[in-house]
Design an enzyme around this catalytic site. Sequence first.
Site, mmCIF file in Angstrom:
data_model
loop_
_atom_site.group_PDB
_atom_site.id
_atom_site.type_symbol
_atom_site.label_atom_id
_atom_site.label_comp_id
_atom_site.label_asym_id
_atom_site.label_seq_id
_atom_site.Cartn_x
_atom_site.Cartn_y
_atom_site.Cartn_z
ATOM 1 N N SER A 129 37.825 4.205 -45.074
ATOM 2 C CA SER A 129 37.091 5.438 -45.340
ATOM 3 C C SER A 129 35.596 5.235 -45.085
ATOM 4 O O SER A 129 35.196 4.945 -43.959
ATOM 5 C CB SER A 129 37.390 5.905 -46.768
ATOM 6 N N GLU A 225 23.389 9.491 -58.137
ATOM 7 C CA GLU A 225 22.269 10.254 -57.576
ATOM 8 C C GLU A 225 22.167 10.042 -56.067
ATOM 9 O O GLU A 225 22.025 10.997 -55.300
ATOM 10 C CB GLU A 225 20.968 9.829 -58.263
ATOM 11 N N HIS A 284 45.595 8.806 -48.332
ATOM 12 C CA HIS A 284 44.325 8.254 -47.864
ATOM 13 C C HIS A 284 44.142 6.811 -48.339
ATOM 14 O O HIS A 284 43.549 5.996 -47.650
ATOM 15 C CB HIS A 284 43.188 9.138 -48.390
#
Length: 304
Positions: A129, A225, A284
């Site tokens: 990924s 963040e 996945h």
Amino acid sequence: MSALCRLVHGGLLSRSAGRLLPARQLGTPPTVRTASSSSAVNLTYDVFDGKGESTPLVFLHGLFGSKSNFHSIAKSLVQRTGRKVLTVDARNHGNSPHNPVLTYEAMSNDLKHLLGQLHIEKCVLIGHSMGGKTAMTTALTQPSLVERLVVVDISPAQSPTRTNFRYYIQAMQDMKISTDIPRSTARRMAEDQLRSLVKEHSVRQFLLTNLVEQNGHYSWRVNLEAIAAHLEEIMSFPSFNTVYEGPTLFLGGASSAYISSEDYPEIQRLFPCADIQYIPDASHWIHADKPLDFISSISSFLQS
């Protein structure tokens, strides 16, 4: 392109473990002189020592993952191949440092820095990924480092596949957990709060691997963040006019939509020696769903 939809059948998973060496921090990194990237960070990693002299395997995890995602796979591949295997924490993940920048250029620079510090001149790069996109970026920008490339359930497509990652981030950011409670209780509280936005039990369990305790306070070890700020970039892929001509395997989950036939032309353009295979009944997270098939397909690719 050869064998676009070959099905991969599994072998036996050996339970003999390679020798796990402790994660280490490296020395002071050099400044990366590309204006658009930050300096390299010192990635944490684990080494599973093989006795063979063949090129080492280097595993790169996906978003919200860590080097431990591939520990059992690494142990089995040491036993099967005799090769040294490294599993690596990306910046802002696992025990690697946090940094406000989270681009594929930056993550590739981190990897190049790590390989240089370890005096690894060439490796077999295996990325899942997000880690697969970092692996592709590395192969396309510094092909001499990559003897072979395995890209797990991701493609170099420009348009991102629709995902729920934005909801995962929101749920993790909203989480509030009491201090000074047992870890098992904290996990239950965290899972209860994630459930409204993260419907799949397996995904909640995966995200909870990032819950850490320090001095009685619970928090996420990933840099939410930075991930939120760069999510669109992480879901996309940089534009390249270069080509990686080494042996390449794109390994998709048959139940996943991350590698589609629409991606084949771009895969062929950037990776002209690519083979595309699918593992039946895998989502996945192929290495978690079908570890035997995953190990078998990588072993076969190494021998091809």
